[in-house]
Design an enzyme around this catalytic site. Sequence first.
Site, mmCIF file in Angstrom:
data_model
loop_
_atom_site.group_PDB
_atom_site.id
_atom_site.type_symbol
_atom_site.label_atom_id
_atom_site.label_comp_id
_atom_site.label_asym_id
_atom_site.label_seq_id
_atom_site.Cartn_x
_atom_site.Cartn_y
_atom_site.Cartn_z
ATOM 1 N N PHE A 123 -17.244 -7.056 -9.327
ATOM 2 C CA PHE A 123 -18.648 -6.630 -9.345
ATOM 3 C C PHE A 123 -18.900 -5.370 -8.525
ATOM 4 C CE2 PHE A 123 -18.997 -11.292 -10.195
ATOM 5 C CZ PHE A 123 -19.324 -11.150 -11.534
ATOM 6 N N GLU A 143 0.834 -1.214 0.000
ATOM 7 C CA GLU A 143 0.000 0.000 0.000
ATOM 8 C C GLU A 143 0.865 1.259 0.000
ATOM 9 O OE1 GLU A 143 -2.939 -0.269 -0.811
ATOM 10 O OE2 GLU A 143 -3.181 -2.410 -0.428
#
EC number: 3.4.24.70
Length: 701
Positions: A617, A484
């Site tokens: 999704f 990150e």
Amino acid sequence: MASEDTLSSNPLLQNFDFPPFDSVDAHHVRPGIRALLQQLEAELEQLEKAVEPSWPKLVEPLEKIIDRLSVVWGMINHLKAVKDTPELRAAIEEVQPEKVKFQLRLGQSKPIYNAFKAIRESPDWNSLSEARQRLVEAQIKEAVLSGIALEDDKREEFNKIEQELEKLSHKFSENVLDATKKFEKLITDKKEIEGLPPSALGLFAQAAVSKGHETATADTGPWLITLDAPSYLPVMQHAKNRALREEVYRAYLSRASSGDLDNTAIIDQILKLRLEKAKLLGYRNYAEVSMATKMATVEKADELLEKLRSASWDPAVQDIEDLKSFAKNQGAAEADSLTHWDITFWSERLRESKYDINEEELRPYFSLPKVMDALFGLAKTLFGIDVVPADGVAPVWNSDVRFYCVKDSSGNPTAYFYFDPYSRPSEKRDGAWMDEVFSRSRVMAQKGSSVRLPVAQMVCNQTPPVGDKPSLMTFREVETVFHEFGHALQHMLTKEDEGLVAGIRNIEWDAVELPSQFMENWCYHRDTLMSIAKHYQTGETLPENVYKKLLAARTFRAGSLSLRQLKFATVDLELHTKYMPGGAETIYEVDQRVSIKTQVIPPLPEDRFLCSFSHIFAGGYAAGYYSYKWAEVLSADAFSAFEDAGLDDIKAVKETGQRFRNTILALGGGKAPLKVFVEFRGREPSPEPLLRHNGLLAASA
């Protein structure tokens, strides 16, 4: 309508140096967002009236509109991810369609589109900087992809689809979150959780306390198991109780696939609408739409996935054979019929016996404060920056959140970032991520300064400190923090002043993981790891033989782990190229079909992992999951530049680091990523270093 008074005190509408995370509440969202949209609508109308094909009359006012919306919406969306409440969720859900409507209106503005086209066609085009040309081309492409060239009735249909897709993906992730929260298994008999490490038992006891079992302790229980990753993973890795593993595995795999929370119909509807959208835009399928803004093409992505799959298959088959014979030697009754809930458990045992590494026993060597110190030390060596605490400078959303300033070699601030490290299952979503708060921008600079500095936020879900014991991390969590921070560096160290292409903005999606995965490689570099791995109580450094085992363990089951990611990437591309919603094949049959070539142990017939496949999704990776592998190729090759220079030659490492900073981290979305890569590496990327790092090179030879 909110009164002027309440609006004037609404924190979302104030001018701020840093977002007022501590004072935004659910009740600010509806009036604040509505007032903001009204204000931006007026600014957009003004821009459309006065627009000219020039930077001051087009790009600058446009950037101000885009920036204001992304900062304010980013703020409430961030709070939903780290401090979720039913009230906040409901408020965001209510104004989301209004925000999407405005974004569509902005993206489909004919006057703006025509002005960008006029710049593109003007005689001055060649005198624009590369970054400005990329910005103009990105705006034109984005406008075309948002339906601008469509006739009115088709455009209306397109907009309906966009609204509906936004709603569906929102509902998809809520169902996953709610289904994850719904599963709870309370255990009162310690025999049932034999094998679980103290850190997991402590976590389970804490979970039990939060659900009203006030007397729960790690030793005496009761223990509450949930499907949150910090709870689910230890059960799969360590629980000797096979029936418990099976129960938790089945629950995890069937999340959001039944009852009110069933995502099946939502997935079908999402795929149907994406296909309709693609057809409206003149593409054959949604994958082509997705690839329009990426480095790869559908063919190139397929080709890479197949190349990696064929290199991974035989090693993955061998992995299962090794597990079976190991389990047999251990006298496991299930040895000949190992299945999904056995693989992680026996892999962990084999890894411990082969490399004598117990993830849990390594935790004391990886305390969060030490890890962060070493990470910042590495950033200083490689990129010549200092990361210094700046707590108190900016408001935060939780007392555990840290705030840092990044300074250049002359001591001038160049960026800031928030770090929210610990898991809070009741209000914070799973996983780890980096997001932008502000991007670097000349246009958005405050009076008196030439540029607004970038601000990032890094969020992880580590085990919180317990008593006076710091947060102790698994090696995987250490890699995650490095990952990150790699994203954050690309956002923060950009030299690009055009806000719309600065930092991670306008970088092709399949190149965006390059710096993050590049940083993970340093976790295996001896000197870097040894500077991190100090026992939190004794200060003792990780023993050399343990480091060697960690290094060897890196390629442990590399074939299987590679296949797992390739399965996700392949099923994603299949669903967005060949699958026909409402046709002969169901989504689950597509999944089963892909699994024949990507899973050595076939999935259970009732496997419903697609119902919680949020990446594609609800998370922006639709027809883009392959980009993790694509970026692994880029990042392994980038790291091999340091290997070529000599990892122990500090001068060469610093020079190569500076070159990495000046290209991959500095140029942002202002230059095509392939050009940036070639500028750094001196040639086009090759998959060879990735296969070598994973120990799969011989298999592919």
